[in-house]
Design a protein around this motif. Sequence first.
Motif, mmCIF file in Angstrom:
data_model
loop_
_atom_site.group_PDB
_atom_site.id
_atom_site.type_symbol
_atom_site.label_atom_id
_atom_site.label_comp_id
_atom_site.label_asym_id
_atom_site.label_seq_id
_atom_site.Cartn_x
_atom_site.Cartn_y
_atom_site.Cartn_z
ATOM 1 N N GLU A 120 0.799 -1.225 0.000
ATOM 2 C CA GLU A 120 0.000 0.000 0.000
ATOM 3 C C GLU A 120 0.836 1.281 0.000
ATOM 4 O O GLU A 120 0.291 2.359 -0.201
ATOM 5 C CB GLU A 120 -0.922 0.019 1.227
ATOM 6 N N TRP A 121 2.152 1.152 0.210
ATOM 7 C CA TRP A 121 2.977 2.346 0.356
ATOM 8 C C TRP A 121 4.186 2.304 -0.574
ATOM 9 O O TRP A 121 4.623 1.229 -0.994
ATOM 10 C CB TRP A 121 3.451 2.497 1.808
ATOM 11 N N ASN B 234 1.302 7.076 -0.071
ATOM 12 C CA ASN B 234 0.291 6.025 -0.075
ATOM 13 C C ASN B 234 -0.096 5.733 -1.520
ATOM 14 O O ASN B 234 -0.580 6.599 -2.237
ATOM 15 C CB ASN B 234 -0.937 6.470 0.726
#
Length: 425
Positions: free
Chosen positions: A293-294, A307
Amino acid sequence: MITGKVKQYIEKEQLFAPHEKLLVALSGGADSVALLRVLLQLGYSCEAAHCNFHLRGAESDRDENFVRQLCLRLQVPLHVTHFDTTQVAAQRHISIEMAARELRYEWFEQTRLACGADLIAVAHHGDDSVETFLLNLIRGTGINGLRGIRARNGRIVRPLLCLSRTDITDYLHGIGQDYATDSTNLHDEYTRNKIRLNILPLLQQINPSVKESILQTARHLDDTYYIYKKGIDEGRQRVYDGSQISIPLLLQEPSPATLLFELLAPLGFNHAQIDDIFASLTGQSGKVFIASEWKVVKDREYLLIENRQHTARPPQLQTEEQDYYPGFPIPRDKNTACFDAGKIQHPLDLRLWRQGDTFVPFGMKGKKKVSDYLTDRKFSLVQKEQQWVLCCGNNIIWLVGERTDNRYRVDEHTRKILIIKLLTR
């Protein structure tokens, strides 16, 4: 007495108050059956919840029937649900074990709210904590992973952590209470079972009290963790502003690699990735590291943290056209662009800049690459990715919020002026 030991543990850890209602996770195994019987014996208000994951064929249905009969005999309200765990694991792209865990706790919380329970009681015991310690140690972990299982985590409480697996089975035999046996616990296909069936017996040959030694170490690390966390939190405030980590400040910390691990591990980066990120700190800019997710981007003096779920949203622009006259007060701020309306062809196109894009910066005659302009302005890599341009046909007329194109400037021949304001980025 087992019940007295559990009562003392509940009070010592302040797990819950006598008046609070508990939803007991009841699999039918020895630990969960003991949990329900002990809590009822201590006078707590309980309801039970059972998940049928349909992973063991007839054995799964046998466990459900056992739980139904037990709750009927004890006059305990029972909630039952069924899951196609294999299908959910495939849909979520996770292991069957992880899917079962996620489904279980999601449903427990829904059921807790529906039946008005204050807490969810699960039957982890001391041996589970030992196995978790060893499992995390084998896989690799920070200090947090060596603290054992927590007695309370939000609405989840574990009253049996003060007991061993032997304590539990002895208690059930003593009261004449049967329980269901999960046949998969007798095989070592799963890592946790390998620890239970193979590694721990070997360790006990070296030290018969190895379980207690591990639990004592976990308790010591639990106390140490709070001192450690205080230092990490202070370091976080010095080097991290929520979107970027200052590399020079990070390298001044007493243990920069450890601090970096604690900052990035919660974002889903593993040990190997964090080691690579740390090694890149003294290297060239531009390296990108991806987690689920990052994203971390190595810039000149910062690690930029973004993000990946947040797609770049186009800025909001406000357009108006006015008559132009000598002495017209032209706004000079970067969030307002002014053009000769007669040179503009509509519709205008708003998009993110691309490699190879060029424009003629206001006040200049020759073309300049957008990439070179952003580099000269010392934009970070993340800032570059989020730069929007406003186009007229194939030409860029405005690097939004930055600079207009000289070819569309207001001059002595201008009759109407087009004013575009940047409202939000």
